[in-house]
Design an enzyme around this catalytic site. Structure first.
Site, PDB file in Angstrom:
ATOM      1  N   TYR A 184      20.572 -12.066  30.675  1.00 16.55           N
ATOM      2  CA  TYR A 184      19.814 -12.954  31.971  1.00 16.55           C
ATOM      3  C   TYR A 184      18.740 -13.686  31.423  1.00 16.55           C
ATOM      4  CZ  TYR A 184      21.871 -10.122  36.139  1.00 16.55           C
ATOM      5  OH  TYR A 184      22.161  -9.639  36.876  1.00 16.55           O
ATOM      6  N   HIS A 209      20.253 -15.971  37.789  1.00 15.24           N
ATOM      7  CA  HIS A 209      21.510 -15.516  37.963  1.00 15.24           C
ATOM      8  C   HIS A 209      21.387 -15.351  36.573  1.00 15.24           C
ATOM      9  CE1 HIS A 209      22.254 -16.367  41.510  1.00 15.24           C
ATOM     10  NE2 HIS A 209      21.692 -17.168  42.133  1.00 15.24           N
ATOM     11  N   LYS A 218      29.672 -17.979  34.973  1.00 19.44           N
ATOM     12  CA  LYS A 218      29.271 -17.351  33.494  1.00 19.44           C
ATOM     13  C   LYS A 218      29.702 -17.583  32.632  1.00 19.44           C
ATOM     14  CE  LYS A 218      27.115 -12.866  36.214  1.00 19.44           C
ATOM     15  NZ  LYS A 218      26.886 -14.114  37.472  1.00 19.44           N
TER      16      LYS A 218
END
Length: 277
Positions: free
Chosen positions: A147, A155, A192
């Protein structure tokens, strides 16, 4: 780009950087001479309200509910506990025998519980030194998630896989194309980027934590090739060459999307004029 949670999240993160919070935690742990209790694969720390707030803000450990209302306990993972002991030098760990463990003794104990701990810790400390918040990535099928700041504000951006260089790779992942493809697709589905951190031990072994100074790391991001981002610009260059246009079939002939749009605007204008009349 980071995906902030709420409009004021980025401003809060900029006003209170993670490096400043970790520095405050380090000072507070040193002043209070905090000690942790070694319990299997984790370390339990008894803290007051101030330390609990700093641990929460710096994202070290997780609070644990106990029957004792006047005490607060935090459970640290192996990498988190050793980072506070070895790297920040602000925490002492007491073993099951009731004595404080040295860094070498704690290193050997954690290695016995987790054979890949030397490589895993090298990656954890590498990212933490860069002021990334590092959490377990078990729910995403990776080692860590990284993070930019506290998870309550942003996020996670990276799903981190820990790999070791050479034939003695203990995890053996990403060896075949199907494994790479599945992992990248999984990371993409949760927004991600897959980050592989390859650790080279340089033939130093892992007998003591001093070997970490000779370890080197290499970072690589792996993403899917997106043709929409690599395609030639549809508007074309302005140097006299022909423009590439998408074609559409309409009224028995092929017309360009640009021409189609112009005709559509023309029809709308005619309809407005008729309504005014």
């Amino acid at each position: 780009m980071p995906r902030w949670k709420g409009k004021g999240s980025q401003a809060k993160a900029n006003a209170d950087p993670m490096s400043k919070i970790v520095s405050q935690l380090q000072s507070s742990l040193i002043q209070s001479e905090t000690q942790g209790l070694l319990s299997s694969c984790s370390v339990l720390v008894e803290v007051d309200a101030e330390l609990a707030d700093l641990l929460n803000r710096s994202c070290f450990g997780r609070p644990r509910i106990t029957a004792q209302e006047d005490k607060e306990w935090f459970q640290l993972d192996m990498e988190e506990a050793f980072y506070l002991c070895f790297s920040l030098k602000c925490l002492k760990v007491i073993g099951e025998d009731g004595y404080i463990k040295s860094n070498e003794e704690l290193w050997d104990y954690l290695k016995s519980k987790k054979p890949v701990f030397p490589v895993s810790y090298k990656v954890y400390s590498h990212l933490r030194h860069k002021n990334w918040v590092v959490r377990s990535g078990l729910q995403y099928g990776v080692d860590f998630v990284a993070y930019r700041h506290h998870p309550a504000l942003v996020h996670s951006e990276y799903a981190v896989l820990v790999l070791s260089e050479g034939d003695n790779d203990l995890n053996g992942r990403l060896r075949v194309w199907s494994d790479v493809h599945c992992t990248v697709r999984l990371c993409g589905s949760v927004a991600k980027t897959l980050l592989t951190v390859i650790v080279n031990g340089n033939n130093q072994g892992a007998n003591s934590p001093s070997c970490l100074e000779h370890y080197t790391v290499e970072e690589q991001t792996i993403t899917r090739w997106n043709p929409e981002r690599s395609r030639e610009d549809q508007t074309g260059p302005k140097n006299g060459t022909k423009k590439w246009r998408q074609m559409a079939w309409q009224k028995g002939r092929w017309i360009s999307e640009v021409e189609k749009g112009e005709n559509g605007r023309g029809k709308k204008k005619e309809m407005k004029r008729k309504k005014r009349k």
